[in-house]
Design an enzyme around this catalytic site. Structure first.
Site, PDB file in Angstrom:
ATOM      1  N   ARG A 127      -7.989   0.896  31.883  1.00 60.49           N
ATOM      2  CA  ARG A 127      -7.149   1.145  33.040  1.00 60.49           C
ATOM      3  C   ARG A 127      -6.426   2.150  34.146  1.00 60.49           C
ATOM      4  NH1 ARG A 127      -1.695  -2.336  32.582  1.00 60.49           N
ATOM      5  NH2 ARG A 127      -1.054  -0.931  30.823  1.00 60.49           N
ATOM      6  N   ARG A 161      -1.639   6.146  33.332  1.00 69.37           N
ATOM      7  CA  ARG A 161      -0.518   5.885  32.398  1.00 69.37           C
ATOM      8  C   ARG A 161      -0.202   6.328  31.417  1.00 69.37           C
ATOM      9  NH1 ARG A 161       1.742  -0.357  32.391  1.00 69.37           N
ATOM     10  NH2 ARG A 161       1.846   0.501  30.773  1.00 69.37           N
ATOM     11  N   ARG A 172       3.111  -1.543  21.315  1.00 67.49           N
ATOM     12  CA  ARG A 172       3.381  -2.776  22.253  1.00 67.49           C
ATOM     13  C   ARG A 172       3.154  -3.392  21.813  1.00 67.49           C
ATOM     14  NH1 ARG A 172       0.482   0.799  27.205  1.00 67.49           N
ATOM     15  NH2 ARG A 172       0.461  -1.038  27.618  1.00 67.49           N
TER      16      ARG A 172
HETATM   17  P1  ADP Z   1       2.088  -3.805  30.171  1.00 69.95           P
HETATM   18  O1  ADP Z   1       2.025  -3.230  32.159  1.00 69.95           O
HETATM   19  O2  ADP Z   1       1.688  -2.723  29.400  1.00 69.95           O
HETATM   20  O3  ADP Z   1       2.977  -4.621  30.080  1.00 69.95           O
HETATM   21  P2  ADP Z   1       4.459  -3.056  31.369  1.00 69.95           P
HETATM   22  O4  ADP Z   1       4.097  -1.530  32.723  1.00 69.95           O
HETATM   23  O5  ADP Z   1       4.986  -3.851  31.782  1.00 69.95           O
HETATM   24  O6  ADP Z   1       3.473  -2.592  30.008  1.00 69.95           O
HETATM   25  O7  ADP Z   1       5.731  -1.481  30.820  1.00 69.95           O
HETATM   26  C1  ADP Z   1       5.810  -0.271  30.185  1.00 69.95           C
HETATM   27  C2  ADP Z   1       7.083   0.085  29.577  1.00 69.95           C
HETATM   28  O8  ADP Z   1       7.666  -0.981  29.969  1.00 69.95           O
HETATM   29  C3  ADP Z   1       6.526  -1.187  28.463  1.00 69.95           C
HETATM   30  O9  ADP Z   1       6.185  -0.531  27.307  1.00 69.95           O
HETATM   31  C4  ADP Z   1       9.028  -1.057  27.839  1.00 69.95           C
HETATM   32  O10 ADP Z   1       8.760   0.565  27.687  1.00 69.95           O
HETATM   33  C5  ADP Z   1       8.867  -0.764  29.593  1.00 69.95           C
HETATM   34  N1  ADP Z   1       9.472  -2.408  30.253  1.00 69.95           N
HETATM   35  C6  ADP Z   1       8.333  -2.688  30.896  1.00 69.95           C
HETATM   36  N2  ADP Z   1       9.107  -3.916  31.496  1.00 69.95           N
HETATM   37  C7  ADP Z   1      10.331  -4.096  30.533  1.00 69.95           C
HETATM   38  C8  ADP Z   1      10.751  -5.097  29.873  1.00 69.95           C
HETATM   39  N3  ADP Z   1      10.997  -6.207  30.593  1.00 69.95           N
HETATM   40  N4  ADP Z   1      12.341  -5.184  29.006  1.00 69.95           N
HETATM   41  C9  ADP Z   1      12.438  -3.757  28.351  1.00 69.95           C
HETATM   42  N5  ADP Z   1      11.091  -2.965  28.301  1.00 69.95           N
HETATM   43  C10 ADP Z   1      10.363  -3.057  29.278  1.00 69.95           C
HETATM   44  P1  ADP Z   2      -1.035  -6.314  32.367  1.00 67.91           P
HETATM   45  O1  ADP Z   2      -0.162  -6.326  33.910  1.00 67.91           O
HETATM   46  O2  ADP Z   2      -0.666  -8.065  31.985  1.00 67.91           O
HETATM   47  O3  ADP Z   2      -1.121  -5.215  31.467  1.00 67.91           O
HETATM   48  P2  ADP Z   2      -3.970  -5.192  34.060  1.00 67.91           P
HETATM   49  O4  ADP Z   2      -3.635  -6.261  34.821  1.00 67.91           O
HETATM   50  O5  ADP Z   2      -2.841  -4.157  34.172  1.00 67.91           O
HETATM   51  O6  ADP Z   2      -2.395  -5.940  32.771  1.00 67.91           O
HETATM   52  O7  ADP Z   2      -5.261  -5.673  33.242  1.00 67.91           O
HETATM   53  C1  ADP Z   2      -5.236  -4.117  32.352  1.00 67.91           C
HETATM   54  C2  ADP Z   2      -6.572  -3.793  32.694  1.00 67.91           C
HETATM   55  O8  ADP Z   2      -7.645  -5.113  32.233  1.00 67.91           O
HETATM   56  C3  ADP Z   2      -6.920  -3.332  34.148  1.00 67.91           C
HETATM   57  O9  ADP Z   2      -7.220  -2.349  34.329  1.00 67.91           O
HETATM   58  C4  ADP Z   2      -7.878  -4.264  34.864  1.00 67.91           C
HETATM   59  O10 ADP Z   2      -8.095  -4.158  36.251  1.00 67.91           O
HETATM   60  C5  ADP Z   2      -7.970  -4.945  33.875  1.00 67.91           C
HETATM   61  N1  ADP Z   2      -8.478  -6.653  33.494  1.00 67.91           N
HETATM   62  C6  ADP Z   2      -7.684  -7.426  34.378  1.00 67.91           C
HETATM   63  N2  ADP Z   2      -7.858  -8.631  33.793  1.00 67.91           N
HETATM   64  C7  ADP Z   2      -9.260  -8.379  33.308  1.00 67.91           C
HETATM   65  C8  ADP Z   2      -9.752  -9.946  33.470  1.00 67.91           C
HETATM   66  N3  ADP Z   2      -9.713 -11.216  33.142  1.00 67.91           N
HETATM   67  N4  ADP Z   2     -11.406  -9.397  32.703  1.00 67.91           N
HETATM   68  C9  ADP Z   2     -11.607  -8.095  32.818  1.00 67.91           C
HETATM   69  N5  ADP Z   2     -10.552  -6.855  32.750  1.00 67.91           N
HETATM   70  C10 ADP Z   2      -9.570  -7.979  33.444  1.00 67.91           C
END
Ligand code: ADP
Ligand code: ADP
Ligand code: ZN
Length: 215
Positions: A127, A161, A172
């Site tokens: 990503r 990230r 996570r």
């Molecule tokens: P992902 O895309 O992997 O779902 P996020 O961008 O939503 O991850 O979150 C990244 C990090 O930020 C999490 O691992 C956590 O440490 C923190 N975080 C984000 N949203 C929340 C939430 N609603 N509650 C607690 N921690 C959060």
């Molecule tokens: P989240 O916000 O739930 O953590 P993201 O939307 O950031 O997840 O997606 C994680 C990674 O996977 C990104 O690099 C995105 O481009 C890719 N991705 C998202 N949806 C799909 C899908 N349906 N098939 C393949 N790759 C995907």
């Protein structure tokens, strides 16, 4: 109309939220993005959150719920919100109910992106996002039309990230299983949960979500 996108890290919440913003004029409320902005700006919240995020653990409920309340207050009353990465605990789910009620807003759908965990590490480790506009990409699954140039804004700088590494991803995912998946029954009891196959192509996932929202 407000919706929650629910699913483990890498499920596609951010990707789908960005599309709904463009197509439906909704607003994406990502607590992850808000926290990363706070870390970058060096605010008190950012200073507290950074180490927790680097470990892949959850930031405190009070911090994230306060961020969500502030963002909603900055929105027009009629604009729909997409909660991306919030709520993540039962406590946050209860706070969200209170936050929405206070503002006269209605939670219409909780959309669970169903994914195969084995695929998520590859998604997360590939990503990256545009450093200028934040559009999401993937090394293999979603490349810009012109290599090195953002489709949306034309910028040439991208970023990854620090927590998108295999070790942190495992933490996570464990946090998701232990604390976030258990909140689904709260919404199931209200009859507002829809399940979407998050392993489908990105466009097909969007179509399924839109079908749910359009009823
Ligand atoms: P992902 O895309 O992997 O779902 P996020 O961008 O939503 O991850 O979150 C990244 C990090 O930020 C999490 O691992 C956590 O440490 C923190 N975080 C984000 N949203 C929340 C939430 N609603 N509650 C607690 N921690 C959060
Ligand atoms: P989240 O916000 O739930 O953590 P993201 O939307 O950031 O997840 O997606 C994680 C990674 O996977 C990104 O690099 C995105 O481009 C890719 N991705 C998202 N949806 C799909 C899908 N349906 N098939 C393949 N790759 C995907
Ligand atoms: Zn861009």
């Amino acid at each position: 109309m407000d919706i929650i996108l629910l699913g483990p890290p890498g499920a596609g919440k951010g990707t789908q939220a960005q599309r709904l913003v463009e197509r439906k004029g909704m607003r994406q409320l990502s607590t992850g993005d808000m926290l990363r902005a706070a870390v970058k700006a060096g605010t008190p919240v950012g200073l507290k959150a950074k180490a927790v995020m680097d470990r892949g653990e959850l930031v405190s409920d009070e911090i994230v719920s306060a961020l969500i309340g502030e963002e909603l207050d900055a929105m027009a009353a009629g604009q729909g919100a997409i909660f991306d990465g919030y709520p993540r605990t039962a406590n946050q789910a209860a706070s969200l109910d209170a936050i929405l009620e206070k503002r006269g807003r209605v939670l219409a759908h909780v959309i669970e992106l169903e994914v195969n965990e084995d695929a998520l590490v590859a998604r997360i480790c590939g990503r990256y996002t545009c450093a200028n506009c934040g559009k999401g990409y993937h090394d293999t699954f979603e490349q810009p039309a012109v290599a090195g140039k953002c489709d949306k804004c034309g910028a040439h700088e991208f970023k990854r990230r620090p927590d998108d590494n295999e070790e942190t991803v495992r933490t996570r995912m464990a946090e998701y299983r232990a604390k976030t998946a258990p909140i689904l029954p709260i919404y199931e009891a209200r009859g507002i949960v829809s399940r979407v196959d998050g392993m489908a192509d990105i466009d097909d996932v969007t179509a399924s979500i839109e079908a749910t929202i359009n009823g």
